[in-house]
Enzyme design. Structure first.
Site, PDB file in Angstrom:
ATOM      1  N   ASP A   1       0.854  -1.191   0.000  1.00 31.74           N
ATOM      2  CA  ASP A   1       0.000   0.000   0.000  1.00 31.74           C
ATOM      3  C   ASP A   1       0.891   1.243   0.000  1.00 31.74           C
ATOM      4  OD1 ASP A   1      -2.123   1.704   0.124  1.00 31.74           O
ATOM      5  OD2 ASP A   1      -2.747   1.177   2.155  1.00 31.74           O
TER       6      ASP A   1
ATOM      7  N   ASP B   1      -2.725   2.432  -6.195  1.00 31.16           N
ATOM      8  CA  ASP B   1      -1.725   2.514  -5.133  1.00 31.16           C
ATOM      9  C   ASP B   1      -1.676   1.314  -4.191  1.00 31.16           C
ATOM     10  OD1 ASP B   1      -4.153   2.998  -3.977  1.00 31.16           O
ATOM     11  OD2 ASP B   1      -3.527   4.758  -2.843  1.00 31.16           O
ATOM     12  N   GLU B   2      -2.350   0.228  -4.514  1.00 29.73           N
ATOM     13  CA  GLU B   2      -2.265  -0.943  -3.637  1.00 29.73           C
ATOM     14  C   GLU B   2      -2.520  -2.224  -4.412  1.00 29.73           C
ATOM     15  OE1 GLU B   2      -5.310  -1.440  -0.612  1.00 29.73           O
ATOM     16  OE2 GLU B   2      -6.567   0.044  -1.608  1.00 29.73           O
TER      17      GLU B   2
END
Length: 355
Positions: free
Chosen positions: A11, A106-107
């Site tokens: 993350d 983003d993860e």
């Protein structure tokens, strides 16, 4: 017997805001947020930790964020830049495993059970990935390592920013006992309130209830609660996961008595939907809009319309049409978009909300 899985949840820390601070060093240590202009009823997509100290959060209307922090520096969304960074990071992850399930720009989840990198140590793999991201992109990431996806995601948030946590298989049973139920996947403020009414605050409290009781009380979610409270999550990391829709919904503590009350909460739902779409990054285009209403007799209706963009007027019409189907107080209201499935890998950037 199947081997114990090694799942990593990567993350990125304040991804959009971190990129802005990297590209514009003068912004470092100042409260900044990425989002839409307050004059056009924009919302915050993300913000850095300095801004969070003022109570600013994602999906918050920009105008409200500026009231909380007059010194807030607002940066426009540069989606092409964020997508490029995400693609680079994704390519780096493929050096460790093919089993990668992206959740957003983003993860992502990684299944490194069969990986021989870093002597097969999931902990060392996560450390190396985070170090390489920082060395090559000057961005930090947090990581969680656990035997399943739910626990890995919980662990990645434990030592943010720029940290990681390992939950070993032999520690799962003890770890979940003191875990607040709000940390469980699918437990939002409303579900937390319902569980609190039963004096359920932790997973240890939840474990005292039988599967039969939880199913009766919460339906299919009861099965999920029963398993998560015991650290059980058998979902595989799915590299072929294709997002079909993006939506938000809210169960209200007091029923919305009429269509006017439903329309009054629409701006808040739209702000949350826009933030969720921005977080998803590049999508395949909008196929239609939909509205979901659950009435106080627990009957539910969904109404949709073919559209290639989000339109406030159309959503208002759908809410009015949906409400007219039963004409009863509404306990849950949701809005969303369904995505085009053809040419999924020729995705285009989402147009801005048409307000």
């Amino acid at each position: 017997m199947n081997p114990i899985r090694k799942i990593i949840h990567i993350d990125m820390d304040c991804f959009y805001a971190a990129i802005e601070m990297r590209d514009f060093p003068e912004l470092a240590n100042k409260p900044i947020a990425v989002g839409g202009d307050a004059k056009h009823r924009g919302v915050i997509a993300t913000c850095n930790y300095a801004a969070r100290q003022f109570g600013i959060r994602s999906a918050m209307p920009t105008a409200h964020a500026l009231k909380l922090c007059r010194e807030l520096i607002l940066r426009p969304v540069r989606m092409d830049v964020y997508q490029k960074e995400s693609q680079y990071i994704r390519s780096l992850l493929t050096e460790y495993t093919d089993l990668i399930e992206p959740l957003s720009l983003d993860e992502a989840y990684l299944d490194v059970t069969e990986s021989t990198q870093c002597q097969g140590s999931a902990t060392w793999i996560a450390e190396e990935i985070r170090a390489r991201i920082y060395q090559t992109r000057q961005l930090t990431a947090s990581a969680g390592i656990a035997p399943n996806k739910s626990l890995a995601k919980i662990a990645s948030d434990w030592h943010k920013p720029n940290g990681q946590m390992v939950i070993r298989p032999e520690d799962v049973s003890a770890f979940v006992l003191d875990l607040p139920v709000r940390k469980l996947f699918g437990v939002g403020p409303k579900m937390e309130e319902k569980l609190g009414a039963l004096n359920i605050k932790t997973c240890a409290d939840l474990q005292r209830y039988s599967i039969e009781y939880l199913l009766q009380k919460f339906g299919t979610m009861g099965q999920r609660l029963y398993e998560l409270a015991r650290g059980i999550d058998n979902r595989p990391v799915n590299p072929e996961r294709i997002r079909k829709s993006i939506s938000v919904e809210e169960t209200y503590p007091k029923d919305l008595p009429n269509s006017e009350a439903c329309l009054a909460v629409l701006p808040d739902l739209m702000a949350r939907l826009e933030a969720r779409i921005q977080r998803a990054g590049k999508i395949s285009g909008i196929h239609n809009l939909f509205v979901k209403l659950k009435f106080n007799d627990f009957q539910q209706t969904t109404i949709e319309r073919v559209m290639d963009k989000i339109d406030l007027i159309v959503l208002r019409q759908l809410i009015q049409e949906g409400f007219a189907r039963r004409g009863m107080p509404v306990r849950l209201l949701g809005i969303g978009i369904k995505l085009k499935q053809e040419n999924t890998y020729q995705s285009v950037q989402l147009p801005l909300l048409d307000l």
